[in-house]
Design an enzyme around this catalytic site. Sequence first.
Site, PDB file in Angstrom:
ATOM      1  N   HIS A  80      45.025 -40.478  93.293  1.00 56.47           N
ATOM      2  CA  HIS A  80      45.015 -41.994  93.511  1.00 56.47           C
ATOM      3  C   HIS A  80      44.309 -42.515  92.289  1.00 56.47           C
ATOM      4  O   HIS A  80      43.041 -41.921  92.042  1.00 56.47           O
ATOM      5  CB  HIS A  80      44.685 -42.330  94.856  1.00 56.47           C
ATOM      6  CG  HIS A  80      44.364 -43.712  94.817  1.00 56.47           C
ATOM      7  ND1 HIS A  80      45.147 -44.572  94.774  1.00 56.47           N
ATOM      8  CD2 HIS A  80      43.230 -44.535  94.658  1.00 56.47           C
ATOM      9  CE1 HIS A  80      44.535 -45.948  94.932  1.00 56.47           C
ATOM     10  NE2 HIS A  80      43.316 -45.836  94.616  1.00 56.47           N
ATOM     11  N   HIS A 106      42.515 -56.110  98.297  1.00 58.01           N
ATOM     12  CA  HIS A 106      41.514 -56.870  98.207  1.00 58.01           C
ATOM     13  C   HIS A 106      41.708 -58.456  98.787  1.00 58.01           C
ATOM     14  O   HIS A 106      40.479 -59.031  98.970  1.00 58.01           O
ATOM     15  CB  HIS A 106      41.177 -57.088  96.616  1.00 58.01           C
ATOM     16  CG  HIS A 106      40.766 -55.779  95.986  1.00 58.01           C
ATOM     17  ND1 HIS A 106      41.968 -54.958  95.283  1.00 58.01           N
ATOM     18  CD2 HIS A 106      39.789 -55.047  95.735  1.00 58.01           C
ATOM     19  CE1 HIS A 106      41.366 -54.056  94.601  1.00 58.01           C
ATOM     20  NE2 HIS A 106      40.217 -53.993  94.955  1.00 58.01           N
ATOM     21  N   GLY A 148      43.254 -43.580 102.225  1.00 59.11           N
ATOM     22  CA  GLY A 148      42.164 -42.846 102.497  1.00 59.11           C
ATOM     23  C   GLY A 148      41.290 -43.406 103.395  1.00 59.11           C
ATOM     24  O   GLY A 148      41.086 -43.078 104.760  1.00 59.11           O
ATOM     25  N   ARG A 197      26.630 -57.797  92.431  1.00 61.76           N
ATOM     26  CA  ARG A 197      26.704 -56.323  93.054  1.00 61.76           C
ATOM     27  C   ARG A 197      26.302 -55.347  91.986  1.00 61.76           C
ATOM     28  O   ARG A 197      26.674 -55.420  90.787  1.00 61.76           O
ATOM     29  CB  ARG A 197      28.540 -56.074  92.877  1.00 61.76           C
ATOM     30  CG  ARG A 197      28.907 -56.333  94.112  1.00 61.76           C
ATOM     31  CD  ARG A 197      30.366 -55.774  94.455  1.00 61.76           C
ATOM     32  NE  ARG A 197      30.354 -54.187  94.433  1.00 61.76           N
ATOM     33  CZ  ARG A 197      30.393 -53.383  95.471  1.00 61.76           C
ATOM     34  NH1 ARG A 197      30.677 -53.852  96.583  1.00 61.76           N
ATOM     35  NH2 ARG A 197      30.395 -52.136  95.236  1.00 61.76           N
TER      36      ARG A 197
END
Length: 762
Positions: free
Chosen positions: A650, A703, A441, A524
């Site tokens: 997905h 990643h 995507g 994060r």
Amino acid sequence: MTTIHNLGMPRVGAKRELKYALEAYWRGESTSGTLTEVGIQLRGRHWDDQAGLDLIPVGDFSFYDQVLDMSFTLGNLPERVQRFHGDVLDNYFRVARGRSAQNTEGHASCCGGITAGEMTKWFDTNYHYIVPEFSTATEFKLDASRLLEQLAEAKAQGVKAKPVIIGPVTYLALGKTKDHSNKLTLLPRLLPVYTALLDTLAAQGVEWVQIDEPILVTELDVDWQHAFNTAYHHLKLCKIKLLLATYFGQLKENGYLTANLPVAGLHIDAVNDREDVQALMNLLPPHKVLSLGVVNGRNIWKTDLSAALDWIEPLAERLGDRLWIAPSCSLLHVPVDLNSEQKLDDEIRSWLAFALQKLDELRILGKALREGRDAVKAELIANHAALVTRRTSPRVNNPTVQAAIAKIDARYGQRNSNYADRIKKQSVLLRLPPYPTTTIGSFPQTAEIRHVRSEYKAGRLDGFAYKTAMQAEIARSVREQEALELDVLVHGEAERNDMVEYFGEQLQGYAFSQFGWVQSYGSRCVKPPILFGDISRPKPMTVEWITYAQSLTKKPMKGMLTGPVTILNWSFVREDQPRSVSCRQIALAIRDEVLDLEEAGIRVIQIDEAALREGLPLRRAEWKEYLEWAVESFRIAANGVKDETQIHTHMCYSEFNDIIDSIAAMDADVITIETSRSDMDLLNAFDNFKYPNEIGPGVYDIHSPNIPTQEHIVQLMKKAGERIPAERLWINPDCGLKTRQWAEAIPALSNMVAAAKMLRAG
Ligand code: GLN
Ligand code: ZN
């Protein structure tokens, strides 16, 4: 008198100060001294914020993760960092993220750092901890320095400290053994270190220690139940009072075991586990403290204070001093301060409580219990008024949505034909080669894209200029994909900052905070949108972008949506109705979008369910119910289309063994999953269960900046072909490419397409 206390505070700071300090240190732009100082300041501030509580947690602060802190306290460092000398903090970051500050890792630039510790979710939250590593050779050795330093700071500040540690059984349960040995054999080695730790704290004059054992809200087999008895009979010899804390769920069948462990007090999550309280009170030996978590530590709604008091007052009467009250769990899982919000409208704001406001609620409850409700009359009236507006607000209750939900019947989730018939019709239209290639995507989110988006958001760029810039990005993505000769294209998601936020912003019933950050892992943070009301879709959300992208190519353009379960699981959700109902509302909104895309001529539509698996309840006994409504919601969203329209989904994981039949029940025509990091071993799930539809096992790890070779991809696909018939295989990366650069994405995809061609050639 009722004791009021807290289990833990958010640690990143109201303005994410810790995040910035950590990242500056890692980049080599500041010293460990500066970072340490930021830690001291944040702890000091958070203790101030908790003024008025009878006991305040110490040791809940962490530079990265509380489980990793515990590993260091217990001297359980992976062997690969033991050769490093110097600052403990640097070793700590090496375990956490593979490397510490750039300037401390002189040789890391050539050897590329070390393997970071594995990360996984902390129970059913979106917080990730570093998994403790064990082997038969693991030895433990106390290092109490972190706790002692923080205790000294707290003392200097006059804080009534209650150190917080993770209990031995939960600590073992959360870890992994690499040599498949039984973790419980380590318990006898672990307990003396806990004893030493508790004795050390006692020597500092500590009266109470909070020892977290949340594993007690999960199903435990006999060996683990036994481990609890062994552990706490061992620790009862320590001259310190233990408050055994459980949270996130119900004790259920572990209630008897828990109530009888030889500790001085027990904390339970009374938001999630009210039913067990009565039984627990009867089981609890007469000297034991019962701490009730009555303020929800995981959600952002105001507590109904009067209702809470109605419930607690009789308990307080019965238990006297033995009743404590607290948030249900650590406040780590909620944002810091509602007062930071400038843009939330007053009505929605009046319904919310972040960490600091939750502490206020606790103070009000405490005062009411001690001095009577009259002492907090004004506060209770204001609280009640806010709850009434929320309950009755037309922004929360939308009769049109409720009517639409009531109309849902079995046909909504049902495709017209089964997969075998659908796929025939789809192939006529799509005319794809064997081993079709696609991506998940997103394409690289370049600095320019982010700049354009933020200028537009800030009002410095008008709608026309924004649209032009985004269309240019879409055109670029299409150009690149055509040049690469991919088969099913995507528009690239340049307009999306986040796959949930993008949809939330366009749905009615959602609100957004500016500073509602919650730690996800390390530095994060995520800012979950706030689902406050019945969900509806005022107008199409993606159709314009997708049809524009389709207009640029003759190849099929995949419409890209986020699924209802993922939108739900990554939001702060309503607690005034079941999650399943909120999910169904989102599903209807997404269904309308799917049908609009189909109507606009889009023949392939992907509905991402990246977060379906993580919504699984802590107790396996509850999985079935969750999976039923989750799958049903997906089906409502996806399955209103014609046979000719191809539905993809997905998921960025593939631990599917235990939920594979639910995944199959979603009945997507194609599913793309993550498998590359395990060399397709994760496809083991497909050994026993023959997945009936098409699968794209991710062939490379997005990643990593590494470029996969064509040979490697061919080899992986051949391995996949041993389990799934070749005619049902797709070739795609593991996940979206938004974190990569074009210079990485292009050669990787080019090798991927070359591999597909090689496979087609046989
Ligand atoms: N479509 C999304 C993307 O490509 C999927 C992201 C995800 O699964 N986390 O970015
Ligand atoms: Zn993904």
